[in-house]
Design an enzyme around this catalytic site. Sequence first.
Site, PDB file in Angstrom:
ATOM      1  N   SER A  35      13.787  -6.130   4.042  1.00  0.00           N
ATOM      2  CA  SER A  35      13.796  -7.093   5.147  1.00  0.00           C
ATOM      3  C   SER A  35      14.624  -6.582   6.326  1.00  0.00           C
ATOM      4  CB  SER A  35      14.327  -8.450   4.676  1.00  0.00           C
ATOM      5  OG  SER A  35      15.671  -8.338   4.271  1.00  0.00           O
ATOM      6  N   SER A 125      33.589 -10.622   2.778  1.00  0.00           N
ATOM      7  CA  SER A 125      33.888 -10.259   4.166  1.00  0.00           C
ATOM      8  C   SER A 125      35.240 -10.821   4.577  1.00  0.00           C
ATOM      9  CB  SER A 125      32.804 -10.850   5.064  1.00  0.00           C
ATOM     10  OG  SER A 125      33.186 -10.809   6.416  1.00  0.00           O
ATOM     11  N   TYR A 150      26.697 -18.182   7.678  1.00  0.00           N
ATOM     12  CA  TYR A 150      26.851 -16.850   7.069  1.00  0.00           C
ATOM     13  C   TYR A 150      28.221 -16.734   6.394  1.00  0.00           C
ATOM     14  CZ  TYR A 150      28.585 -12.115   6.839  1.00  0.00           C
ATOM     15  OH  TYR A 150      29.210 -10.980   6.407  1.00  0.00           O
ATOM     16  N   LYS A 154      29.636 -16.421   2.157  1.00  0.00           N
ATOM     17  CA  LYS A 154      30.568 -15.470   1.527  1.00  0.00           C
ATOM     18  C   LYS A 154      31.660 -16.231   0.763  1.00  0.00           C
ATOM     19  CE  LYS A 154      28.307 -11.930   2.697  1.00  0.00           C
ATOM     20  NZ  LYS A 154      27.556 -11.223   1.647  1.00  0.00           N
TER      21      LYS A 154
HETATM   22  N1  UFG Z   1      31.748  -6.944  20.948  1.00  0.00           N
HETATM   23  C1  UFG Z   1      31.591  -6.749  22.300  1.00  0.00           C
HETATM   24  N2  UFG Z   1      30.351  -6.491  22.777  1.00  0.00           N
HETATM   25  C2  UFG Z   1      29.245  -6.420  21.977  1.00  0.00           C
HETATM   26  C3  UFG Z   1      29.415  -6.619  20.584  1.00  0.00           C
HETATM   27  C4  UFG Z   1      30.678  -6.902  20.107  1.00  0.00           C
HETATM   28  O1  UFG Z   1      32.556  -6.805  23.064  1.00  0.00           O
HETATM   29  O2  UFG Z   1      28.147  -6.193  22.487  1.00  0.00           O
HETATM   30  C5  UFG Z   1      33.092  -7.217  20.423  1.00  0.00           C
HETATM   31  C6  UFG Z   1      33.196  -8.569  19.737  1.00  0.00           C
HETATM   32  O3  UFG Z   1      33.462  -9.579  20.668  1.00  0.00           O
HETATM   33  C7  UFG Z   1      34.342  -8.307  18.779  1.00  0.00           C
HETATM   34  C8  UFG Z   1      34.205  -6.822  18.421  1.00  0.00           C
HETATM   35  O4  UFG Z   1      33.387  -6.270  19.436  1.00  0.00           O
HETATM   36  O5  UFG Z   1      35.552  -8.464  19.446  1.00  0.00           O
HETATM   37  C9  UFG Z   1      33.534  -6.603  17.085  1.00  0.00           C
HETATM   38  O6  UFG Z   1      32.333  -7.337  17.049  1.00  0.00           O
HETATM   39  P1  UFG Z   1      31.224  -7.113  15.920  1.00  0.00           P
HETATM   40  O7  UFG Z   1      30.093  -8.037  16.226  1.00  0.00           O
HETATM   41  O8  UFG Z   1      30.931  -5.674  15.778  1.00  0.00           O
HETATM   42  O9  UFG Z   1      31.985  -7.541  14.606  1.00  0.00           O
HETATM   43  P2  UFG Z   1      32.635  -8.952  14.223  1.00  0.00           P
HETATM   44  O10 UFG Z   1      34.063  -8.662  13.927  1.00  0.00           O
HETATM   45  O11 UFG Z   1      32.340 -10.017  15.168  1.00  0.00           O
HETATM   46  O12 UFG Z   1      31.771  -9.304  12.949  1.00  0.00           O
HETATM   47  C10 UFG Z   1      31.917  -8.565  11.782  1.00  0.00           C
HETATM   48  C11 UFG Z   1      30.632  -8.602  10.962  1.00  0.00           C
HETATM   49  C12 UFG Z   1      30.358  -9.973  10.482  1.00  0.00           C
HETATM   50  C13 UFG Z   1      31.561 -10.559   9.830  1.00  0.00           C
HETATM   51  C14 UFG Z   1      32.754 -10.474  10.712  1.00  0.00           C
HETATM   52  C15 UFG Z   1      33.999 -10.919  10.022  1.00  0.00           C
HETATM   53  O13 UFG Z   1      29.536  -8.167  11.745  1.00  0.00           O
HETATM   54  O14 UFG Z   1      29.312  -9.881   9.544  1.00  0.00           O
HETATM   55  O15 UFG Z   1      32.958  -9.129  11.092  1.00  0.00           O
HETATM   56  O16 UFG Z   1      35.020 -11.115  10.913  1.00  0.00           O
HETATM   57  F1  UFG Z   1      31.371 -11.862   9.544  1.00  0.00           F
END
Ligand code: UFG
Length: 335
Positions: A35, A125, A150, A154
């Site tokens: 998927s 996570s 989501y 977890k």
């Molecule tokens: N970010 C940007 N621009 C983007 C994408 C992300 O500035 O285009 C920033 C986000 O705001 C954040 C950081 O980059 O500050 C990391 O973002 P991610 O989306 O890469 O990761 P997250 O920490 O938000 O999410 C990850 C996993 C989730 C999980 C989470 C737990 O993707 O599955 O960590 O905190 F739930």
Amino acid sequence: MENILVTGGLGYIGSHTVVELIENGYQPVIIDNLSNTKIDVLERIERITGKKTPFYREDVRNIEKLQQIMTEHDINGVIHFAAYKAVGESVEEPLKYYDNNIGGLITLVSAMEKKGIRSIVFSSSCTVYGEPDVSPVNENSPIKKASSPYGNTKQIGEEILSDCPFLNTIALRYFNPIGAHPSGLIGELPLGVPNNLVPFITQTAIGLRSELTVFGDDYNTKDGTCIRDYIHVVDLAKAHVKAVDYIKQHPDKQFDVFNIGTGNGFTVLEIIKTFEEVNQVKLNYTIGNRRAGDVEKVWANTDKAKNVLEWEAHLTLEDMVRTSWYWQKSLATQP
Ligand code: UFG
């Protein structure tokens, strides 16, 4: 030989874990419903390891098929990756998430119970900590109310497993996995527009996206952008092998949970700067608004994984951004 069923074994973390299992003398058996990945990953795993891995295109919610595979391959343990993971999508379609992530887990554990298989490593996570009061967080830090379906799957998944005394469970709380296998043969395959930072960076650098938006620079951090604990996916994969080893050596332990990160926090701007410096590419980015639901800062205390699992991360942020870029470039040359 220990036969390990790997659900979601062709996905991003799953495929790297399959490679590490093989390199550590285990025999993985993969089930994946494709998927969120492609069948080509199977052949790429074979190119890296020189070994053929049994594969079934199946859904974890098919209990008959699960039991059949468990019997046929004399499965001793399970690593369960197969789950949906897009935070935003889970808010739009909560039942899709509960069905696959919770329904799938219950089906899998029911099949394990029927077959007398006790050992399971579960993908959890750091999202369970929500916005922590202090970082680094350790495994006893408070679990906060989940900010998305989501995240809730977890938390509930951990609770279900800890309520099953017929299992030996290790839940691994991943921080932010990035990077790719150094061969350039496997890595993350985001479908459509990436939600996560590093795939967005690499797709922007290669010209698939025109610019990266940094989601907010007014947070209470050194440069105003959010802090995360980024971990190389190969280090993360190795943690699964250590978890399987540990369960084997401690058959009386019912449930335990470990943070899997590096213990270091980096801001979004630090990731961008390191990516640019290490790879000698200029990234087109602007500062935008905050993204709803983002945690300001979280990073791991990894003492427990170090002391109990005898695992720690070795690869650096430079290794992470270099292999992410190498992977993006090798994807561009694939048919
Ligand atoms: N970010 C940007 N621009 C983007 C994408 C992300 O500035 O285009 C920033 C986000 O705001 C954040 C950081 O980059 O500050 C990391 O973002 P991610 O989306 O890469 O990761 P997250 O920490 O938000 O999410 C990850 C996993 C989730 C999980 C989470 C737990 O993707 O599955 O960590 O905190 F739930």
